[in-house]
Motif scaffolding. Structure first.
Motif, PDB file in Angstrom:
ATOM      1  N   PRO A 160      53.321  31.053  45.879  1.00 34.39           N
ATOM      2  CA  PRO A 160      53.406  31.945  47.047  1.00 34.39           C
ATOM      3  C   PRO A 160      54.546  32.953  46.969  1.00 34.39           C
ATOM      4  CG  PRO A 160      53.036  29.672  47.733  1.00 34.39           C
ATOM      5  CD  PRO A 160      53.318  29.633  46.266  1.00 34.39           C
ATOM      6  N   ALA A 161      55.688  32.552  46.396  1.00 36.00           N
ATOM      7  CA  ALA A 161      56.848  33.444  46.375  1.00 36.00           C
ATOM      8  C   ALA A 161      56.807  34.445  45.235  1.00 36.00           C
ATOM      9  CB  ALA A 161      58.130  32.619  46.282  1.00 36.00           C
ATOM     10  N   LEU A 162      55.815  34.329  44.361  1.00 37.39           N
ATOM     11  CA  LEU A 162      55.747  35.186  43.187  1.00 37.39           C
ATOM     12  C   LEU A 162      54.721  36.296  43.413  1.00 37.39           C
ATOM     13  CD1 LEU A 162      56.952  35.385  40.325  1.00 37.39           C
ATOM     14  CD2 LEU A 162      54.957  34.126  39.512  1.00 37.39           C
ATOM     15  N   ARG A 163      55.149  37.513  43.275  1.00 40.51           N
ATOM     16  CA  ARG A 163      54.262  38.655  43.455  1.00 40.51           C
ATOM     17  C   ARG A 163      53.691  39.049  42.088  1.00 40.51           C
ATOM     18  NH1 ARG A 163      58.743  42.311  46.145  1.00 40.51           N
ATOM     19  NH2 ARG A 163      59.884  41.176  44.509  1.00 40.51           N
ATOM     20  N   ALA A 164      52.641  38.350  41.680  1.00 41.73           N
ATOM     21  CA  ALA A 164      52.034  38.564  40.370  1.00 41.73           C
ATOM     22  C   ALA A 164      50.631  39.137  40.542  1.00 41.73           C
ATOM     23  CB  ALA A 164      51.975  37.255  39.591  1.00 41.73           C
ATOM     24  N   VAL A 165      50.348  40.188  39.787  1.00 42.17           N
ATOM     25  CA  VAL A 165      49.039  40.843  39.840  1.00 42.17           C
ATOM     26  C   VAL A 165      48.401  40.745  38.458  1.00 42.17           C
ATOM     27  CG1 VAL A 165      47.787  42.988  40.265  1.00 42.17           C
ATOM     28  CG2 VAL A 165      49.835  42.433  41.624  1.00 42.17           C
ATOM     29  N   ARG A 166      47.212  40.137  38.392  1.00 37.02           N
ATOM     30  CA  ARG A 166      46.555  39.970  37.103  1.00 37.02           C
ATOM     31  C   ARG A 166      46.158  41.331  36.529  1.00 37.02           C
ATOM     32  NH1 ARG A 166      41.349  36.101  36.036  1.00 37.02           N
ATOM     33  NH2 ARG A 166      42.794  34.536  36.871  1.00 37.02           N
ATOM     34  N   LYS A 167      46.460  41.504  35.240  1.00 37.93           N
ATOM     35  CA  LYS A 167      46.083  42.730  34.531  1.00 37.93           C
ATOM     36  C   LYS A 167      44.689  42.545  33.947  1.00 37.93           C
ATOM     37  CE  LYS A 167      48.620  45.701  33.512  1.00 37.93           C
ATOM     38  NZ  LYS A 167      48.807  47.040  34.094  1.00 37.93           N
ATOM     39  N   VAL A 168      43.777  43.439  34.300  1.00 38.56           N
ATOM     40  CA  VAL A 168      42.394  43.358  33.833  1.00 38.56           C
ATOM     41  C   VAL A 168      41.984  44.718  33.282  1.00 38.56           C
ATOM     42  CG1 VAL A 168      40.004  42.911  34.498  1.00 38.56           C
ATOM     43  CG2 VAL A 168      41.851  41.584  35.540  1.00 38.56           C
ATOM     44  N   GLN A 169      41.373  44.706  32.094  1.00 35.80           N
ATOM     45  CA  GLN A 169      40.873  45.952  31.528  1.00 35.80           C
ATOM     46  C   GLN A 169      39.745  46.494  32.411  1.00 35.80           C
ATOM     47  OE1 GLN A 169      41.912  47.729  29.089  1.00 35.80           O
ATOM     48  NE2 GLN A 169      43.114  46.401  27.747  1.00 35.80           N
ATOM     49  N   PRO A 170      39.711  47.800  32.659  1.00 34.14           N
ATOM     50  CA  PRO A 170      38.603  48.361  33.450  1.00 34.14           C
ATOM     51  C   PRO A 170      37.281  48.212  32.705  1.00 34.14           C
ATOM     52  CG  PRO A 170      39.968  50.101  32.516  1.00 34.14           C
ATOM     53  CD  PRO A 170      40.694  48.819  32.258  1.00 34.14           C
ATOM     54  N   ALA A 171      36.211  48.068  33.461  1.00 37.07           N
ATOM     55  CA  ALA A 171      34.895  47.837  32.863  1.00 37.07           C
ATOM     56  C   ALA A 171      34.479  48.980  31.949  1.00 37.07           C
ATOM     57  CB  ALA A 171      33.854  47.632  33.963  1.00 37.07           C
ATOM     58  N   GLY A 172      34.973  50.187  32.220  1.00 34.43           N
ATOM     59  CA  GLY A 172      34.574  51.337  31.417  1.00 34.43           C
ATOM     60  C   GLY A 172      35.318  51.470  30.102  1.00 34.43           C
ATOM     61  N   TYR A 173      36.395  50.701  29.930  1.00 31.83           N
ATOM     62  CA  TYR A 173      37.167  50.797  28.679  1.00 31.83           C
ATOM     63  C   TYR A 173      36.407  50.106  27.556  1.00 31.83           C
ATOM     64  CZ  TYR A 173      40.632  49.744  25.113  1.00 31.83           C
ATOM     65  OH  TYR A 173      41.282  49.608  23.924  1.00 31.83           O
ATOM     66  N   ARG A 174      36.336  50.756  26.400  1.00 30.83           N
ATOM     67  CA  ARG A 174      35.606  50.216  25.263  1.00 30.83           C
ATOM     68  C   ARG A 174      36.593  49.941  24.125  1.00 30.83           C
ATOM     69  NH1 ARG A 174      30.230  50.857  25.894  1.00 30.83           N
ATOM     70  NH2 ARG A 174      29.747  50.971  23.661  1.00 30.83           N
ATOM     71  N   ASN A 175      36.739  48.678  23.793  1.00 35.73           N
ATOM     72  CA  ASN A 175      37.672  48.242  22.754  1.00 35.73           C
ATOM     73  C   ASN A 175      36.984  48.342  21.385  1.00 35.73           C
ATOM     74  OD1 ASN A 175      39.226  46.724  20.912  1.00 35.73           O
ATOM     75  ND2 ASN A 175      40.009  45.413  22.537  1.00 35.73           N
ATOM     76  N   PRO A 176      37.458  49.223  20.503  1.00 39.55           N
ATOM     77  CA  PRO A 176      36.790  49.397  19.199  1.00 39.55           C
ATOM     78  C   PRO A 176      36.729  48.118  18.380  1.00 39.55           C
ATOM     79  CG  PRO A 176      38.350  51.186  19.608  1.00 39.55           C
ATOM     80  CD  PRO A 176      38.582  50.151  20.664  1.00 39.55           C
ATOM     81  N   ALA A 177      37.777  47.281  18.445  1.00 33.77           N
ATOM     82  CA  ALA A 177      37.787  46.045  17.662  1.00 33.77           C
ATOM     83  C   ALA A 177      36.669  45.103  18.092  1.00 33.77           C
ATOM     84  CB  ALA A 177      39.141  45.347  17.795  1.00 33.77           C
ATOM     85  N   ILE A 178      36.359  45.097  19.386  1.00 32.91           N
ATOM     86  CA  ILE A 178      35.274  44.250  19.893  1.00 32.91           C
ATOM     87  C   ILE A 178      33.917  44.894  19.631  1.00 32.91           C
ATOM     88  CG2 ILE A 178      34.233  43.350  22.015  1.00 32.91           C
ATOM     89  CD1 ILE A 178      37.019  42.729  23.012  1.00 32.91           C
ATOM     90  N   LEU A 179      33.832  46.204  19.819  1.00 36.17           N
ATOM     91  CA  LEU A 179      32.556  46.892  19.631  1.00 36.17           C
ATOM     92  C   LEU A 179      32.090  46.840  18.187  1.00 36.17           C
ATOM     93  CD1 LEU A 179      33.132  50.000  21.927  1.00 36.17           C
ATOM     94  CD2 LEU A 179      31.674  48.021  22.370  1.00 36.17           C
ATOM     95  N   ASN A 180      33.022  46.698  17.240  1.00 28.60           N
ATOM     96  CA  ASN A 180      32.627  46.562  15.835  1.00 28.60           C
ATOM     97  C   ASN A 180      31.858  45.273  15.587  1.00 28.60           C
ATOM     98  OD1 ASN A 180      33.735  48.971  14.963  1.00 28.60           O
ATOM     99  ND2 ASN A 180      35.714  48.058  14.414  1.00 28.60           N
ATOM    100  N   VAL A 181      32.080  44.288  16.436  1.00 31.15           N
ATOM    101  CA  VAL A 181      31.415  42.987  16.281  1.00 31.15           C
ATOM    102  C   VAL A 181      30.254  42.850  17.258  1.00 31.15           C
ATOM    103  CG1 VAL A 181      31.749  40.477  16.363  1.00 31.15           C
ATOM    104  CG2 VAL A 181      33.590  41.959  15.526  1.00 31.15           C
ATOM    105  N   PHE A 182      30.470  43.273  18.516  1.00 31.08           N
ATOM    106  CA  PHE A 182      29.450  43.174  19.561  1.00 31.08           C
ATOM    107  C   PHE A 182      29.280  44.539  20.236  1.00 31.08           C
ATOM    108  CE2 PHE A 182      30.793  38.671  19.476  1.00 31.08           C
ATOM    109  CZ  PHE A 182      29.550  38.046  19.398  1.00 31.08           C
ATOM    110  N   PRO A 183      28.213  45.264  19.945  1.00 32.82           N
ATOM    111  CA  PRO A 183      27.998  46.552  20.619  1.00 32.82           C
ATOM    112  C   PRO A 183      27.952  46.431  22.139  1.00 32.82           C
ATOM    113  CG  PRO A 183      26.551  46.350  18.717  1.00 32.82           C
ATOM    114  CD  PRO A 183      27.206  45.016  18.900  1.00 32.82           C
TER     115      PRO A 183
END
Length: 233
Positions: A160-183
């Motif tokens: 409760p005392a920790l103000r932490a916000v999870r970092k999440v990649q936006p759905a529109g971002y395309r990671n080349p390292a992943i796309l090379n394996v899974f289009p």
């Protein structure tokens, strides 16, 4: 009194016999690689396994969904080696990550798991956070002058005392390292859906944003599995 000594002798003999049998089975298992020991080289499976943890595996135990497995694979920078990740997708399963949450056949499998994600913290919160809570020190990155990105277990980030916000990649971002394996992969937090083919598994690290798992290396062939993780010490 004689009966007592006789009972003690029988008990001690039974214990020694069981110990000898266990030793024989253990040695046989090690010689035949039915049982093997490995040491965790990274925090890819934190908080479940951290660097230096030792675990043993057995090739006699068939893995089930959400078990950890050890398997042979290869990365350009490492060459052939043995990896260990959590088995999340079986043949025929539809696997998808939505905003870093894992869904298999439409079911949220992250419920009940202890995972690590990257969180943004105010500098003051970062400074007072106990260092043992940093489950992924490679994920500590300054963000501007007032924030830090830190790898934390979700349960710790929810304090409760920790103000932490999870970092999440936006759905529109395309990671080349992943796309090379899974289009259809897109990025580490928004992935798929993909269907696991016959004779293969889909694996993920519990440290979801810092694991070289199936998102980056592809399907794990069942023929490459060297054993199911049974425990750690």
């Amino acid at each position: 009194m004689g009966n007592v000594f006789k009972w003690l002798a029988i008990s001690v003999g039974s214990v020694l016999a069981l110990g000898a049998l266990a030793l024989v089975l253990w040695v046989a298992g090690r010689l035949t690689h039915a049982f093997d020991f490995y040491q965790t080289p990274s925090n890819a499976n934190a908080p479940t396994f951290i660097i230096g943890d030792q675990f043993f595996i057995s090739r006699w135990v068939k893995p089930e969904r959400l078990d950890f497995i050890a398997y042979r694979s290869s990365l350009p920078e490492d060459g052939p080696t043995v990896f260990s990740h959590r088995l999340c997708g079986l043949p025929g399963d539809t696997v998808e990550l939505r905003r870093s949450r894992l869904f298999v056949n439409g079911q949220d499998l992250d419920l009940g798991l202890q995972l690590v994600h990257h969180y943004a913290l105010a500098r003051a919160d970062y400074a007072r956070l106990p260092r043992p809570l940093f489950k992924d020190t490679t994920g500590i990155i300054p963000i501007g002058d007032s924030l830090y990105q830190v790898g934390l277990a979700d349960a710790d980030a929810a304090r409760p005392a920790l103000r932490a916000v999870r970092k999440v990649q936006p759905a529109g971002y395309r990671n080349p390292a992943i796309l090379n394996v899974f289009p259809a992969g897109r990025n580490e937090d928004n992935f798929g859906p993909v269907v696991v083919p016959a004779g293969a598994y889909f694996v993920l690290g519990d440290n979801r944003q810092n694991a070289r798992d199936s998102r980056y290396i592809g399907w794990v062939r069942q023929a490459d599995v060297v054993g199911t993780v049974l425990g750690q010490h």
